[in-house]
Design a protein around this motif. Sequence first.
Motif, PDB file in Angstrom:
ATOM      1  N   GLU A 173       1.906  -7.199  -6.680  1.00  0.00           N
ATOM      2  CA  GLU A 173       3.083  -6.402  -7.014  1.00  0.00           C
ATOM      3  C   GLU A 173       2.681  -5.126  -7.739  1.00  0.00           C
ATOM      4  O   GLU A 173       3.192  -4.030  -7.463  1.00  0.00           O
ATOM      5  CB  GLU A 173       4.036  -7.220  -7.889  1.00  0.00           C
ATOM      6  CG  GLU A 173       5.277  -6.444  -8.294  1.00  0.00           C
ATOM      7  CD  GLU A 173       6.126  -7.214  -9.279  1.00  0.00           C
ATOM      8  OE1 GLU A 173       7.337  -7.348  -9.046  1.00  0.00           O
ATOM      9  OE2 GLU A 173       5.564  -7.699 -10.294  1.00  0.00           O
ATOM     10  N   CYS A 198       1.313  -2.634  -5.211  1.00  0.00           N
ATOM     11  CA  CYS A 198       2.384  -2.032  -4.404  1.00  0.00           C
ATOM     12  C   CYS A 198       3.190  -1.022  -5.214  1.00  0.00           C
ATOM     13  O   CYS A 198       3.520   0.085  -4.738  1.00  0.00           O
ATOM     14  CB  CYS A 198       3.302  -3.111  -3.855  1.00  0.00           C
ATOM     15  SG  CYS A 198       2.517  -4.201  -2.651  1.00  0.00           S
ATOM     16  N   LEU A 199       3.533  -1.357  -6.450  1.00  0.00           N
ATOM     17  CA  LEU A 199       4.337  -0.458  -7.278  1.00  0.00           C
ATOM     18  C   LEU A 199       3.578   0.829  -7.584  1.00  0.00           C
ATOM     19  O   LEU A 199       4.166   1.912  -7.625  1.00  0.00           O
ATOM     20  CB  LEU A 199       4.726  -1.167  -8.584  1.00  0.00           C
ATOM     21  CG  LEU A 199       5.735  -2.311  -8.446  1.00  0.00           C
ATOM     22  CD1 LEU A 199       5.971  -2.988  -9.795  1.00  0.00           C
ATOM     23  CD2 LEU A 199       7.048  -1.809  -7.862  1.00  0.00           C
ATOM     24  N   LYS A 200       2.251   0.680  -7.811  1.00  0.00           N
ATOM     25  CA  LYS A 200       1.478   1.894  -8.070  1.00  0.00           C
ATOM     26  C   LYS A 200       1.413   2.769  -6.810  1.00  0.00           C
ATOM     27  O   LYS A 200       1.522   4.005  -6.867  1.00  0.00           O
ATOM     28  CB  LYS A 200       0.085   1.558  -8.542  1.00  0.00           C
ATOM     29  CG  LYS A 200      -0.724   2.821  -8.905  1.00  0.00           C
ATOM     30  CD  LYS A 200      -1.887   2.483  -9.769  1.00  0.00           C
ATOM     31  CE  LYS A 200      -2.658   3.760 -10.145  1.00  0.00           C
ATOM     32  NZ  LYS A 200      -1.955   4.559 -11.167  1.00  0.00           N
ATOM     33  N   ALA A 208       4.729   4.630  -6.390  1.00  0.00           N
ATOM     34  CA  ALA A 208       5.296   5.350  -7.532  1.00  0.00           C
ATOM     35  C   ALA A 208       5.858   6.699  -7.087  1.00  0.00           C
ATOM     36  O   ALA A 208       5.314   7.374  -6.195  1.00  0.00           O
ATOM     37  CB  ALA A 208       4.212   5.562  -8.591  1.00  0.00           C
ATOM     38  N   ARG A 221       0.526   7.585  -8.754  1.00  0.00           N
ATOM     39  CA  ARG A 221       0.027   6.835  -7.609  1.00  0.00           C
ATOM     40  C   ARG A 221      -1.495   6.832  -7.606  1.00  0.00           C
ATOM     41  O   ARG A 221      -2.131   7.492  -8.420  1.00  0.00           O
ATOM     42  CB  ARG A 221       0.572   7.456  -6.310  1.00  0.00           C
ATOM     43  CG  ARG A 221       2.084   7.363  -6.184  1.00  0.00           C
ATOM     44  CD  ARG A 221       2.516   7.606  -4.759  1.00  0.00           C
ATOM     45  NE  ARG A 221       2.226   8.975  -4.339  1.00  0.00           N
ATOM     46  CZ  ARG A 221       3.078   9.969  -4.423  1.00  0.00           C
ATOM     47  NH1 ARG A 221       4.279   9.767  -4.960  1.00  0.00           N
ATOM     48  NH2 ARG A 221       2.764  11.182  -3.970  1.00  0.00           N
TER      49      ARG A 221
END
Length: 240
Positions: free
Chosen positions: A12, A15-17, A20, A26
């Motif tokens: 997770e 993916c979130l990074k 971003a 990112r």
Amino acid sequence: RAVRPEVAPALEAICLKAMAREREQRYAAVSALTRDLQRFLADEPVSVYREPWTRRTGRWMRRHRALVTGVAAATLVGLVGLAVVAVVLAVARDRLQASNESERAARAEAERRKGEAERERERAEANFEMARTAVDRYYTTVSEDPKLRTEGLESLRRDLLREAGKFYERFVAHRAEDREVERERGWAYLRLAAITADTGADREAIALLEQAREILAALAATQPGEGRHQVDLAQCENSI
């Protein structure tokens, strides 16, 4: 993870990074994203997620499964061994405590019996002493009473003296092994000799006096500071 809780927190975070909104938040390059994904797939720490110690410990244990299994087995064996030792020690302690209690009870019982035996011995000694005193008075009365020396009563006097003599004979036999009352044994032989002489048996009386002399002479030799032994021995020699 709000939609699918089973997704790993590390995945997770990757993916979130990657998604971003701000560019600077990112990954700087695709290779960095690729490296984190490869590390995740290889069950290794990723750069964008700080794992809790439980996760790190679990990973270490999975990678060192043989060592962990060996340590766990050794620990289990050790715990079982400690439990067995604890049980054995507890049983041994209980047995030792029971043995100590039994030993204390036995000692207490032995002391009680010893005390009773000592009291019985003291009572027996006291009774014997009273009997000896009574017979001694009886002998003195019979031997010195002028009425019993008159004609016609001499036979009765001899019979009465023989009864006293029986007591002194028992006294000598009773104290034969008691070295602490040697003087009393010598005294008893003197009395018995006097009674025997009063009944007309001079030869037997001399034999008894010689036994008394042997005892009294030994006492005078071993205890020269006791003047009474010298007096007793002199009296015995005079009687012979």
